[in-house]
Design an enzyme around this catalytic site. Structure first.
Site, PDB file in Angstrom:
ATOM      1  N   SER A 117       0.824  -1.207   0.000  1.00  0.00           N
ATOM      2  CA  SER A 117       0.000   0.000   0.000  1.00  0.00           C
ATOM      3  C   SER A 117       0.856   1.255   0.000  1.00  0.00           C
ATOM      4  O   SER A 117       1.954   1.277   0.572  1.00  0.00           O
ATOM      5  CB  SER A 117      -0.874  -0.020   1.255  1.00  0.00           C
ATOM      6  OG  SER A 117      -1.455   1.238   1.451  1.00  0.00           O
ATOM      7  N   TYR A 141      -1.388  -0.666  10.376  1.00  0.00           N
ATOM      8  CA  TYR A 141      -1.663  -1.327   9.092  1.00  0.00           C
ATOM      9  C   TYR A 141      -0.455  -1.177   8.158  1.00  0.00           C
ATOM     10  O   TYR A 141       0.031  -2.161   7.569  1.00  0.00           O
ATOM     11  CB  TYR A 141      -2.919  -0.697   8.485  1.00  0.00           C
ATOM     12  CG  TYR A 141      -3.151  -1.001   7.030  1.00  0.00           C
ATOM     13  CD1 TYR A 141      -3.371  -2.298   6.588  1.00  0.00           C
ATOM     14  CD2 TYR A 141      -3.160   0.023   6.075  1.00  0.00           C
ATOM     15  CE1 TYR A 141      -3.588  -2.569   5.248  1.00  0.00           C
ATOM     16  CE2 TYR A 141      -3.386  -0.240   4.733  1.00  0.00           C
ATOM     17  CZ  TYR A 141      -3.591  -1.532   4.327  1.00  0.00           C
ATOM     18  OH  TYR A 141      -3.806  -1.801   3.000  1.00  0.00           O
ATOM     19  N   LYS A 145       2.204  -3.959   6.362  1.00  0.00           N
ATOM     20  CA  LYS A 145       2.467  -4.047   4.915  1.00  0.00           C
ATOM     21  C   LYS A 145       3.973  -3.976   4.657  1.00  0.00           C
ATOM     22  O   LYS A 145       4.529  -4.776   3.905  1.00  0.00           O
ATOM     23  CB  LYS A 145       1.755  -2.911   4.163  1.00  0.00           C
ATOM     24  CG  LYS A 145       0.262  -3.063   4.082  1.00  0.00           C
ATOM     25  CD  LYS A 145      -0.111  -4.246   3.225  1.00  0.00           C
ATOM     26  CE  LYS A 145      -1.588  -4.495   3.160  1.00  0.00           C
ATOM     27  NZ  LYS A 145      -1.934  -5.826   2.668  1.00  0.00           N
TER      28      LYS A 145
HETATM   29  N1  LIG Z   1      -8.752  -1.081  -1.203  1.00  0.00           N
HETATM   30  C1  LIG Z   1      -7.657  -0.301  -1.277  1.00  0.00           C
HETATM   31  O1  LIG Z   1      -7.739   0.880  -1.650  1.00  0.00           O
HETATM   32  C2  LIG Z   1      -6.296  -0.855  -0.934  1.00  0.00           C
HETATM   33  C3  LIG Z   1      -5.181   0.007  -0.982  1.00  0.00           C
HETATM   34  C4  LIG Z   1      -3.930  -0.512  -0.669  1.00  0.00           C
HETATM   35  C5  LIG Z   1      -3.773  -1.850  -0.343  1.00  0.00           C
HETATM   36  N2  LIG Z   1      -4.866  -2.664  -0.281  1.00  0.00           N
HETATM   37  C6  LIG Z   1      -4.677  -4.071   0.083  1.00  0.00           C
HETATM   38  O2  LIG Z   1      -5.252  -4.894  -0.914  1.00  0.00           O
HETATM   39  C7  LIG Z   1      -5.759  -6.099  -0.346  1.00  0.00           C
HETATM   40  C8  LIG Z   1      -7.194  -6.278  -0.787  1.00  0.00           C
HETATM   41  O3  LIG Z   1      -7.947  -5.129  -0.418  1.00  0.00           O
HETATM   42  P1  LIG Z   1      -9.527  -5.072  -0.618  1.00  0.00           P
HETATM   43  O4  LIG Z   1      -9.912  -3.636  -0.658  1.00  0.00           O
HETATM   44  O5  LIG Z   1      -9.914  -5.972  -1.726  1.00  0.00           O
HETATM   45  O6  LIG Z   1      -9.990  -5.656   0.780  1.00  0.00           O
HETATM   46  P2  LIG Z   1     -11.134  -6.725   1.107  1.00  0.00           P
HETATM   47  O7  LIG Z   1     -11.338  -6.665   2.582  1.00  0.00           O
HETATM   48  O8  LIG Z   1     -12.296  -6.516   0.221  1.00  0.00           O
HETATM   49  O9  LIG Z   1     -10.424  -8.089   0.724  1.00  0.00           O
HETATM   50  C9  LIG Z   1      -9.575  -8.803   1.598  1.00  0.00           C
HETATM   51  C10 LIG Z   1     -10.056 -10.228   1.625  1.00  0.00           C
HETATM   52  O10 LIG Z   1      -9.192 -10.991   2.471  1.00  0.00           O
HETATM   53  C11 LIG Z   1      -9.973 -11.826   3.321  1.00  0.00           C
HETATM   54  N3  LIG Z   1      -9.148 -12.053   4.508  1.00  0.00           N
HETATM   55  C12 LIG Z   1      -8.736 -11.125   5.413  1.00  0.00           C
HETATM   56  N4  LIG Z   1      -7.948 -11.708   6.337  1.00  0.00           N
HETATM   57  C13 LIG Z   1      -7.846 -13.023   5.996  1.00  0.00           C
HETATM   58  C14 LIG Z   1      -7.170 -14.150   6.551  1.00  0.00           C
HETATM   59  N5  LIG Z   1      -6.446 -14.023   7.665  1.00  0.00           N
HETATM   60  N6  LIG Z   1      -7.294 -15.345   5.951  1.00  0.00           N
HETATM   61  C15 LIG Z   1      -8.051 -15.486   4.826  1.00  0.00           C
HETATM   62  N7  LIG Z   1      -8.722 -14.462   4.257  1.00  0.00           N
HETATM   63  C16 LIG Z   1      -8.610 -13.245   4.836  1.00  0.00           C
HETATM   64  C17 LIG Z   1     -11.258 -11.041   3.550  1.00  0.00           C
HETATM   65  O11 LIG Z   1     -12.361 -11.853   3.896  1.00  0.00           O
HETATM   66  C18 LIG Z   1     -11.461 -10.363   2.197  1.00  0.00           C
HETATM   67  O12 LIG Z   1     -12.219 -11.175   1.313  1.00  0.00           O
HETATM   68  C19 LIG Z   1      -5.571  -5.969   1.161  1.00  0.00           C
HETATM   69  O13 LIG Z   1      -4.409  -6.660   1.533  1.00  0.00           O
HETATM   70  C20 LIG Z   1      -5.371  -4.475   1.367  1.00  0.00           C
HETATM   71  O14 LIG Z   1      -4.571  -4.195   2.483  1.00  0.00           O
HETATM   72  C21 LIG Z   1      -6.118  -2.200  -0.573  1.00  0.00           C
END
Ligand SMILES: NC(=O)c1ccc[n+]([C@@H]2O[C@H](COP(=O)([O-])OP(=O)(O)OC[C@H]3O[C@@H](n4cnc5c(N)ncnc54)[C@H](O)[C@@H]3O)[C@@H](O)[C@H]2O)c1
Length: 329
Positions: A117, A141, A145
């Site tokens: 991120s 968080y 990362k």
């Molecule tokens: N959405 C953003 O703008 C953004 C920005 C930077 C980084 N990210 C990173 O991208 C990734 C996906 O983000 P997103 O927005 O799709 O989030 P999201 O919460 O929609 O997706 C994450 C998924 O991981 C699953 N999960 C969480 N912990 C788990 C575990 N311990 N075991 C198994 N499954 C688990 C959740 O149920 C969910 O389906 C994350 O790692 C997040 O930190 C997202």
């Protein structure tokens, strides 16, 4: 056909990536605890399990399928919550990632793409933010990362696992036909919250209008989720061709202020928006947007859907046709 394990593949970005993998002839298997994911969002093999606490299930998944690569989305991802409940973030993000990396070692899987991120850059000095910008960890968080990026460096040095760490900027938007989109509960992101406010009579909470920016509101880089998903396919390709462990900014390279986003939501929805200005949230940087030159040059990635109007139009189509997210009939 190549087998790809997608952790967190039932989440927002994961499910879009699963679809693109399938459209490109790859065979994704999803491992997700479904705490925030939606089984309705994917048409792929799904194993419900938690990376941190269901080690045996994870082992079985690797026994059952010989994976060519892993894409690791799974993790808890709310900045604010991470400052209230650090244990949840340290435990699940570290232990989950470590269990995954160890299982990859045991089963000889040598390629991983990891969702990092832009939060690792914290309070940015120089704009746009290049990959060589100083790391400035301002929340738990972001610490998880950055630390997992470093852990992956050691797994390369010790076990030759090659990784691509994609440092996403703000993921947003939905499938262009409105069939898939963001379904987070609680929702912390501005675009879905502004659209939900436009579709109801609930006011939109704007956190701070006295930032030292052109209109007093924070400026962010919004990257369409379809472009973000595409970056994962490019990263897999890069690793397959022998690419070295590296990290890349995945943003569009331009910033929009919160007020500009709200204006676009008004334009697209044709509805007025009642806005309540609230105090600033701690930890929000004034302005951040990416220098994405490296991803373009090295991965051959190019965002195609990330103009603000396309982003908001697609998100509006999704939210207006799915008032209850994936549970809407
Ligand atoms: N959405 C953003 O703008 C953004 C920005 C930077 C980084 N990210 C990173 O991208 C990734 C996906 O983000 P997103 O927005 O799709 O989030 P999201 O919460 O929609 O997706 C994450 C998924 O991981 C699953 N999960 C969480 N912990 C788990 C575990 N311990 N075991 C198994 N499954 C688990 C959740 O149920 C969910 O389906 C994350 O790692 C997040 O930190 C997202």
């Amino acid at each position: 056909m190549k087998n790809i394990l997608v952790t967190g593949g039932a989440g927002y970005i994961g499910s879009m990536t699963v679809k693109q993998l399938q459209e490109n002839g790859l065979n994704p298997t999803v491992f997700d605890n479904l705490v925030y994911g939606h089984k309705e969002s994917i048409a792929a093999t799904l194993i419900q399990g938690d990376l941190a606490t269901d080690k045996d299930k994870l082992e079985q998944v690797f026994k059952d399928t010989k994976f060519d690569a892993v894409i690791h989305f799974a993790g808890y991802a709310a900045t604010g919550e991470s400052m209230k409940n650090p244990y949840k973030y340290f435990y699940y993000n570290y232990v989950g990632g470590l269990n995954l990396a160890e299982t990859m070692v045991r089963y000889g899987v040598r390629h991983i793409v990891f969702s990092s991120s832009c939060t690792v850059y914290g309070n940015v000095g120089k704009l746009p933010v290049g990959e060589d910008s100083p790391i400035d960890i301002v929340n738990v968080y972001g610490q998880t990362k950055y630390d997992f990026e470093k852990i992956l460096d050691w797994y390369d040095q010790i076990y030759q696992i090659k990784s691509v760490r994609l440092r996403y900027f703000n993921a947003c938007g939905a499938a262009l036909d409105g069939s898939m989109g963001e379904d987070h509960n609680p929702e912390a992101h501005i675009i879905p919250n502004a659209i939900k406010a436009a579709l109801s009579s609930i006011p939109f909470s704007l956190f701070g209008d006295d930032y030292p920016t052109k209109d007093g509101t924070c400026i962010r880089d919004y990257i369409h989720v379809l472009d973000l998903a595409q970056a994962h396919l490019k990263a897999l390709d890069y690793l397959e061709k022998g690419g070295k462990t590296d990290y890349f900014n995945i943003g569009v390279g331009k910033g929009y202020s919160n007020k500009e986003v709200l204006e676009m939501v008004k334009k697209v929805s044709g509805k007025d928006l009642s806005v309540e200005v609230k105090p600033r949230r701690s930890g929000d940087a004034n302005e951040i947007y990416a220098d994405n030159t490296k991803a373009k040059k090295v991965l051959g990635w190019n965002p195609e859907h990330s103009d603000l109007e396309t982003i908001v139009k697609s998100a509006y189509l999704w939210h207006s046709t799915h008032p209850n997210g994936y549970l809407s009939s």
